[in-house]
Design a protein around this motif. Structure first.
Motif, PDB file in Angstrom:
ATOM      1  N   GLU A 361      42.900  88.455   4.787  1.00  0.00           N
ATOM      2  CA  GLU A 361      43.505  87.192   4.378  1.00  0.00           C
ATOM      3  C   GLU A 361      42.588  86.425   3.429  1.00  0.00           C
ATOM      4  N   ARG A 362      43.207  85.472   2.748  1.00  0.00           N
ATOM      5  CA  ARG A 362      42.439  84.530   1.933  1.00  0.00           C
ATOM      6  C   ARG A 362      41.908  83.444   2.857  1.00  0.00           C
ATOM      7  N   LEU A 363      40.666  83.042   2.636  1.00  0.00           N
ATOM      8  CA  LEU A 363      40.051  82.009   3.461  1.00  0.00           C
ATOM      9  C   LEU A 363      40.207  80.658   2.787  1.00  0.00           C
ATOM     10  N   GLY A 364      40.665  79.680   3.561  1.00  0.00           N
ATOM     11  CA  GLY A 364      40.895  78.350   3.017  1.00  0.00           C
ATOM     12  C   GLY A 364      40.163  77.280   3.784  1.00  0.00           C
ATOM     13  N   ALA A 365      40.754  76.085   3.771  1.00  0.00           N
ATOM     14  CA  ALA A 365      40.099  74.923   4.358  1.00  0.00           C
ATOM     15  C   ALA A 365      39.819  75.096   5.840  1.00  0.00           C
ATOM     16  N   GLU A 366      40.720  75.782   6.562  1.00  0.00           N
ATOM     17  CA  GLU A 366      40.526  75.928   8.001  1.00  0.00           C
ATOM     18  C   GLU A 366      39.306  76.758   8.341  1.00  0.00           C
ATOM     19  N   HIS A 367      38.875  77.612   7.416  1.00  0.00           N
ATOM     20  CA  HIS A 367      37.687  78.440   7.625  1.00  0.00           C
ATOM     21  C   HIS A 367      36.448  77.839   6.978  1.00  0.00           C
ATOM     22  N   LEU A 368      36.621  77.198   5.821  1.00  0.00           N
ATOM     23  CA  LEU A 368      35.481  76.842   4.987  1.00  0.00           C
ATOM     24  C   LEU A 368      35.310  75.349   4.768  1.00  0.00           C
ATOM     25  N   GLY A 369      36.289  74.546   5.152  1.00  0.00           N
ATOM     26  CA  GLY A 369      36.226  73.115   4.903  1.00  0.00           C
ATOM     27  C   GLY A 369      37.010  72.729   3.662  1.00  0.00           C
ATOM     28  N   ASP A 370      37.357  71.455   3.599  1.00  0.00           N
ATOM     29  CA  ASP A 370      38.207  70.981   2.502  1.00  0.00           C
ATOM     30  C   ASP A 370      37.565  71.165   1.133  1.00  0.00           C
ATOM     31  N   GLY A 371      36.236  71.086   1.056  1.00  0.00           N
ATOM     32  CA  GLY A 371      35.579  71.180  -0.242  1.00  0.00           C
ATOM     33  C   GLY A 371      35.737  72.522  -0.910  1.00  0.00           C
TER      34      GLY A 371
END
Length: 495
Positions: A361-371
């Motif tokens: 999957e692509r990693l987004g805010a839930e994994h890496l934070g909003d920034g």
């Protein structure tokens, strides 16, 4: 440990421009392009691109400057190369930050690479007074061979390791006495532009090095120019075929360092901890590397154990901001790369040619934070029980995707490893020395690593591929000889 912080103003490091012969320019005939931060997706610089006009000017300047550069005393040219190597180490923090900003490679990893060991410039400086021709007494005469620079080199480079790609081609060419016109990739030109500035600081004469960021038009003009004596290309086989066609009318020789689908063969007697640690290279530069072991061939007796270890090891890899010292994997370079890798993963999940064991999957805010929500992050991904004929097993994905296949016999393992149009690198894991050497000999590749040894070995050894991974060598004496030609001189001697 040196901590490299994300700059508040990335334009301080991402300096645009064109180095056309002896002069820097702010604009070019190729238009302009936006550069987006791979970790955030935000625009961080707008820069000029060269066109065919700048290529013509740079080649004229190179041809004018090369004879004097060739004629420099060996010790003087050697000292310039040594200064270049020293400058790369001195500016390692800035160069690592540039790499993180334009490609997404974790800055801490790039910094270690730039400060650890010899650069190619140091290495080739040491060859300058040792790479000589031969003298042979013949009946009635004395035969001499002279090594001469090939002339003007066009270096067309890819984006995954910008400074490393510059070093492998340009260092040897400069050491040989050639002038070089560098075409860095339009996606990532800033390390090459920084290198152009370092050349001037080190004392490389004006016109000997040009740096022309640009698209396919620039590469095509460089290949077709009759004033270019050799092309060094790093990239994919599709582009290489077009380069070969464009070089045919002038018979311009080529050095091609192309892609790979490297196999790592794990036998039942291997040190499984070491073999599985080695497999974590799939996260190096987010899988964007031609020698990365993207196929893992595992003996059936240890297959399940190895798969469990791989999943656990890759799940623990820290993915995040390239400026986070803890990050061991960053984003892919751009949106197109992210979409391409995710499309490969999606096809594999749909067509039933493999079983997804991790990631996908692509990693987004839930994994890496909003920034980092807009960044181009793909999770480390493992597919098990991969069909040897599938896209996963045969195509270069250029992302953090590992394909795991099982084998029963040594002969089957070698057959699976060689069932590829590529032939860049292969890796063998076994405690049996005879088997290690036997399999290394049987692998149809240009480079083999045994029990955790990687490829390439650095500037000291020749590196290059076979089949559709290209031809020619970088590194070692062979890499220097790529940019020389041999002249034969026969002197009559009276008896």
């Amino acid at each position: 440990m040196t901590v490299i912080s994300r700059p508040g103003d990335p334009t301080r490091l991402l300096e645009p421009g064109l180095l056309v012969g002896p002069r820097w320019r702010e604009t070019g005939t190729g238009g302009k392009r936006e550069h987006r931060d791979p970790a955030t997706g935000r625009v961080q610089q707008v820069y000029a691109l060269a066109g065919a006009d700048e290529v013509a000017e740079a080649v004229v300047a190179a041809r004018a400057a090369q004879p004097a550069w060739r004629a420099w005393p060996i010790d003087r040219r050697r000292d310039v190369l040594l200064r270049l190597g020293a400058l790369i180490r001195d500016r390692a923090a800035d160069l690592a930050a540039i790499n993180a900003l334009e490609v997404g490679t974790p800055a801490a990893l790039s910094y270690q690479r730039y400060t650890g060991g010899q650069t190619f410039f140091d290495y080739y400086a040491g060859w300058l007074d040792k790479a000589t021709g031969d003298t042979v007494r013949t009946p009635g005469g004395l035969d001499l061979t002279l090594l001469e620079p090939i002339g003007v080199v066009g270096a067309i480079l890819t984006w995954n390791h910008p400074l490393a790609n510059i070093q492998t081609t340009v260092a040897a060419a400069l050491a040989a006495g050639c002038a070089v016109v560098i075409k860095p990739p339009e996606q990532a030109p800033f390390a090459a532009l920084c290198f152009g500035r370092l050349c001037a600081e080190a004392g490389v004469p004006p016109g000997v090095v040009s740096v022309l960021p640009g698209g396919p038009e620039v590469g095509d003009a460089l290949v077709r120019h009759p004033g270019v004596d050799k092309i060094g290309f790093v990239g994919g086989p599709g582009t290489a075929r077009r380069i070969q066609a464009a070089a045919a009318p002038t018979l311009t020789p080529l050095l091609l360092e192309l892609g790979g689908k490297s196999a790592s063969l794990v036998f039942a007697d291997a040190d499984l901890d070491r073999a599985c640690r080695f497999a974590l290279l799939i996260t190096a530069n987010s899988g964007q590397g031609c020698t990365i072991p993207t196929r893992m061939l595992v003996h059936e007796d240890v297959y399940d154990d190895v798969l469990d270890r791989l999943v656990a090891g890759l799940r623990a890899v820290e993915v995040g901001d390239p400026f986070d010292p803890a990050a061991r994997m960053g984003p892919l370079i751009d949106a197109a790369a992210c979409e391409r890798v995710l499309a490969v993963i999606d096809r594999a999940r749909r067509d039933g040619t493999a079983t997804l064991a991790l990631g996908g999957e692509r990693l987004g805010a839930e994994h890496l934070g909003d920034g980092l929500a807009g960044g181009y992050f793909v999770a480390p991904t493992v597919f098990a029980d991969v069909d040897p004929a599938s896209e996963l097993a045969t195509e270069e994905i250029f992302g953090p995707v590992l394909s795991v296949l099982r084998f029963r016999t040594e002969a089957q393992a070698v057959e699976l490893a060689n069932a590829s149009r590529y032939g860049l690198a292969g890796y063998v894991h076994t405690r049996d020395v005879d088997r290690a050497l036997r399999v290394a000999s049987a692998l149809d590749v240009g480079n083999v690593g045994i029990n955790g040894a990687g490829a390439p070995a650095g500037p000291f050894a020749p590196f290059g591929g076979v089949k559709q991974s290209g031809y020619g060598k970088v590194g070692g004496l062979a890499g220097l000889l790529e940019f020389t030609r041999t002249k034969n001189v026969l002197l009559a001697v009276d008896e």
